[in-house]
Motif scaffolding. Structure first.
Motif, short mmCIF file in Angstrom:
data_model
loop_
_atom_site.label_atom_id
_atom_site.label_comp_id
_atom_site.label_asym_id
_atom_site.label_seq_id
_atom_site.Cartn_x
_atom_site.Cartn_y
_atom_site.Cartn_z
N PHE A 24 0.81 -1.21 0.00
CA PHE A 24 0.00 0.00 0.00
C PHE A 24 0.85 1.27 0.00
N PHE A 25 2.17 1.14 -0.12
CA PHE A 25 3.05 2.31 -0.08
C PHE A 25 2.73 3.24 -1.23
N ARG A 26 2.71 4.55 -0.93
CA ARG A 26 2.55 5.58 -1.95
C ARG A 26 3.04 6.90 -1.39
N VAL A 27 3.30 7.83 -2.26
CA VAL A 27 3.70 9.17 -1.85
C VAL A 27 2.43 10.01 -1.78
N ILE A 28 2.26 10.75 -0.69
CA ILE A 28 1.06 11.55 -0.47
C ILE A 28 1.48 12.99 -0.24
N GLY A 29 0.94 13.90 -1.04
CA GLY A 29 1.13 15.33 -0.80
C GLY A 29 0.10 15.78 0.22
N ILE A 30 0.53 16.46 1.26
CA ILE A 30 -0.35 16.82 2.36
C ILE A 30 -0.41 18.33 2.53
N ASP A 31 -1.63 18.85 2.67
CA ASP A 31 -1.84 20.28 2.92
C ASP A 31 -2.30 20.57 4.34
N GLY A 32 -2.80 19.54 5.03
CA GLY A 32 -3.29 19.79 6.38
C GLY A 32 -3.65 18.51 7.10
#
Length: 131
Positions: A24-32
């Motif tokens: 389930f690994f993935r790169v996630i861009g997070i804003d909050g």
């Protein structure tokens, strides 16, 4: 009787940590983040990214040749979408450790940008001075 050498009796005190990506690994861009305290006393942190809504429908006019012409109608949500990406559940120790790590990394990043800004100003100065 000879006294044993202290260095020869020293046992190596090392441990290796191996990192394996889960399926389930993935790169996630997070804003909050949104969350709170769970009934079991953990911290629940739901991470989200923000974006404008993706249209549900885009309708185009067709010209006399059947080719796309101007956009006639767009059906979409109004406002901003906060898409939840993942929820972290962690104890207070892990939360503090991660928080301190994030602050250190943010400080490093700020320093990089501060140094880059000084370099850019320096380059501009040199260009203006002709050196």
């Amino acid at each position: 009787m000879d006294k044993p050498d202290d260095k020869s009796e020293a046992v190596s005190q090392k441990i290796q940590f191996h990192f394996i990506k889960s399926s389930f690994f993935r790169v996630i861009g997070i804003d909050g983040v949104l969350g709170g305290i769970t009934p079991r006393g953990d911290i629940n942190a739901t991470l989200f990214s923000e974006r404008l809504p993706i249209p549900d429908v885009i309708e185009h006019d067709l010209d006399e040749n059947g080719m796309l012409s101007k956009k006639a109608r767009v059906v979409s949500k109004k406002g901003v979408v906060r898409e939840t990406e993942a929820t972290l559940v962690l104890n207070s120790v892990a939360a503090r450790d991660i928080g301190q790590w994030l602050i250190r990394k943010a400080d490093e990043l700020d320093k990089l940008f501060d140094d880059a800004e000084i370099q850019v100003e320096s380059d501009e100065y040199n260009l203006q001075q002709g050196s």
